[in-house]
Design a protein around this motif. Structure first.
Motif, mmCIF file in Angstrom:
data_model
loop_
_atom_site.group_PDB
_atom_site.id
_atom_site.type_symbol
_atom_site.label_atom_id
_atom_site.label_comp_id
_atom_site.label_asym_id
_atom_site.label_seq_id
_atom_site.Cartn_x
_atom_site.Cartn_y
_atom_site.Cartn_z
ATOM 1 N N ALA A 110 0.827 -1.210 0.000
ATOM 2 C CA ALA A 110 0.000 0.000 0.000
ATOM 3 C C ALA A 110 0.859 1.257 0.000
ATOM 4 C CB ALA A 110 -0.940 -0.006 1.207
ATOM 5 N N ILE A 111 1.923 1.262 0.785
ATOM 6 C CA ILE A 111 2.795 2.438 0.853
ATOM 7 C C ILE A 111 3.460 2.697 -0.493
ATOM 8 C CG2 ILE A 111 4.980 3.240 1.836
ATOM 9 C CD1 ILE A 111 4.061 2.014 4.498
ATOM 10 N N ASN A 112 3.794 1.643 -1.222
ATOM 11 C CA ASN A 112 4.482 1.807 -2.505
ATOM 12 C C ASN A 112 3.545 2.030 -3.677
ATOM 13 O OD1 ASN A 112 7.122 1.587 -1.524
ATOM 14 N ND2 ASN A 112 6.931 -0.628 -1.413
ATOM 15 N N VAL A 113 2.323 1.528 -3.621
ATOM 16 C CA VAL A 113 1.417 1.612 -4.765
ATOM 17 C C VAL A 113 0.548 2.870 -4.741
ATOM 18 C CG1 VAL A 113 -0.574 0.501 -5.852
ATOM 19 C CG2 VAL A 113 1.387 -0.860 -5.161
ATOM 20 N N LEU A 114 0.021 3.264 -3.603
ATOM 21 C CA LEU A 114 -0.907 4.394 -3.559
ATOM 22 C C LEU A 114 -0.298 5.707 -4.055
ATOM 23 C CD1 LEU A 114 -2.946 3.620 -0.326
ATOM 24 C CD2 LEU A 114 -3.586 3.277 -2.707
ATOM 25 N N PRO A 115 0.918 6.084 -3.683
ATOM 26 C CA PRO A 115 1.482 7.314 -4.239
ATOM 27 C C PRO A 115 1.648 7.248 -5.754
ATOM 28 C CG PRO A 115 2.705 6.665 -2.290
ATOM 29 C CD PRO A 115 1.773 5.540 -2.630
ATOM 30 N N MET A 129 -2.728 9.810 -11.674
ATOM 31 C CA MET A 129 -3.956 10.591 -11.860
ATOM 32 C C MET A 129 -3.626 12.049 -12.189
ATOM 33 S SD MET A 129 -6.279 8.848 -8.896
ATOM 34 C CE MET A 129 -7.941 9.229 -9.421
ATOM 35 N N VAL A 130 -2.655 12.607 -11.496
ATOM 36 C CA VAL A 130 -2.240 13.981 -11.777
ATOM 37 C C VAL A 130 -1.653 14.069 -13.185
ATOM 38 C CG1 VAL A 130 -0.574 15.772 -11.128
ATOM 39 C CG2 VAL A 130 -1.929 14.635 -9.364
ATOM 40 N N GLY A 131 -0.858 13.075 -13.579
ATOM 41 C CA GLY A 131 -0.283 13.056 -14.921
ATOM 42 C C GLY A 131 -1.352 12.981 -15.997
ATOM 43 N N LEU A 160 -10.761 20.421 -10.804
ATOM 44 C CA LEU A 160 -10.897 20.850 -9.410
ATOM 45 C C LEU A 160 -10.227 19.894 -8.434
ATOM 46 C CD1 LEU A 160 -14.597 22.064 -9.565
ATOM 47 C CD2 LEU A 160 -12.523 23.460 -9.578
ATOM 48 N N GLY A 161 -9.553 18.876 -8.925
ATOM 49 C CA GLY A 161 -8.841 17.949 -8.048
ATOM 50 C C GLY A 161 -9.764 16.905 -7.446
ATOM 51 N N ALA A 162 -9.231 16.157 -6.494
ATOM 52 C CA ALA A 162 -9.958 15.031 -5.907
ATOM 53 C C ALA A 162 -11.202 15.459 -5.139
ATOM 54 C CB ALA A 162 -9.036 14.232 -4.993
ATOM 55 N N ASP A 163 -11.179 16.644 -4.536
ATOM 56 C CA ASP A 163 -12.329 17.065 -3.723
ATOM 57 C C ASP A 163 -13.448 17.700 -4.542
ATOM 58 O OD1 ASP A 163 -11.158 19.492 -4.342
ATOM 59 O OD2 ASP A 163 -11.074 20.217 -2.270
ATOM 60 N N GLU A 198 -12.943 24.238 -5.694
ATOM 61 C CA GLU A 198 -11.798 25.103 -5.989
ATOM 62 C C GLU A 198 -10.892 25.214 -4.782
ATOM 63 O OE1 GLU A 198 -11.813 28.587 -8.411
ATOM 64 O OE2 GLU A 198 -13.888 28.202 -9.015
ATOM 65 N N GLY A 199 -9.591 25.345 -5.093
ATOM 66 C CA GLY A 199 -8.596 25.440 -4.033
ATOM 67 C C GLY A 199 -8.201 24.059 -3.547
ATOM 68 N N GLY A 200 -7.541 24.013 -2.440
ATOM 69 C CA GLY A 200 -7.142 22.738 -1.855
ATOM 70 C C GLY A 200 -5.647 22.511 -1.980
ATOM 71 N N GLU A 201 -5.197 21.480 -1.306
ATOM 72 C CA GLU A 201 -3.783 21.119 -1.311
ATOM 73 C C GLU A 201 -3.641 19.632 -1.569
ATOM 74 O OE1 GLU A 201 -1.826 22.338 2.252
ATOM 75 O OE2 GLU A 201 -2.591 24.386 2.142
ATOM 76 N N GLY A 202 -2.463 19.221 -2.010
ATOM 77 C CA GLY A 202 -2.205 17.805 -2.272
ATOM 78 C C GLY A 202 -3.087 17.300 -3.404
ATOM 79 N N ASN A 203 -3.770 16.176 -3.177
ATOM 80 C CA ASN A 203 -4.660 15.620 -4.199
ATOM 81 C C ASN A 203 -5.892 16.485 -4.437
ATOM 82 O OD1 ASN A 203 -3.050 13.405 -4.670
ATOM 83 N ND2 ASN A 203 -4.126 12.116 -3.212
#
Length: 169
Positions: free
Chosen positions: A58-63, A69-71, A149-152, A155-160
């Motif tokens: 999980a630690i290696n696959v999720l990032p 997704m961003v790409g 608009l990202g994962a959420d 508008e706005g937000g950080e990270g995903n």
């Protein structure tokens, strides 16, 4: 003292039967699984090992999935940006919305300049299942904004949850 032939035959038959039964028991014991089972400690060790392996995966696959997704969002935004620019070059104006890239909008000054088949085959959704946004005029210094608009989905937000748009290089 000697034994008669009948007694010797009976003794030999008895010994053969005993040996056959013993061989049969040995064969069953050797092929059958151990019936004692696992101890609680052994089961707990196996469960802990499986948990550790799942955590490492999980630690290696999720990032990697988040980066993918961003790409994909950046690639889609680039395609839409190029289609909007091509629309502008053909029609001498920017589209009012992204639907104008699929079919000629009503009220075009010169409809014959609109590219047959449109400028994209379909409007993609962003990797989080939301439609891409288009804004004219731009709020980021360009001529227009195409963004996710990202994962959420806000508008706005950080990270995903951060917005991804054509204003990023």
């Amino acid at each position: 003292m000697s034994l008669g032939p009948d007694v010797r035959r009976a003794a030999a038959r008895f010994l053969r039967t005993i040996r056959a039964q013993a061989a049969s028991r040995r064969a069953r014991r050797g092929s059958a699984p151990n019936r004692e089972g696992f101890t609680l400690v052994e089961l707990m060790v196996v469960i802990v090992i499986i948990g550790l392996l799942a955590t490492v995966v999980a630690i290696n696959v999720l990032p990697s999935q988040d980066r993918a997704m961003v790409g994909k969002a950046r690639a889609d935004i680039s395609v839409l940006e190029q289609a909007i620019e091509t629309y502008r070059l053909d029609n001498l104006a920017f589209p009012d919305d992204l639907q104008a890239l699929l079919a000629a909008p009503a009220g075009l000054a010169r409809p014959e300049r609109y590219r047959e088949g449109g400028y994209v085959r379909r409007l993609p959704e962003d990797p989080w299942g939301q439609p891409y946004q288009y804004r004219r005029p731009s709020t980021h210094g360009g001529q227009f904004d195409v963004f996710s608009l990202g994962a959420d989905g806000r508008e706005g937000g950080e990270g995903n949850d951060a917005d991804l748009g054509n204003w990023e290089s």
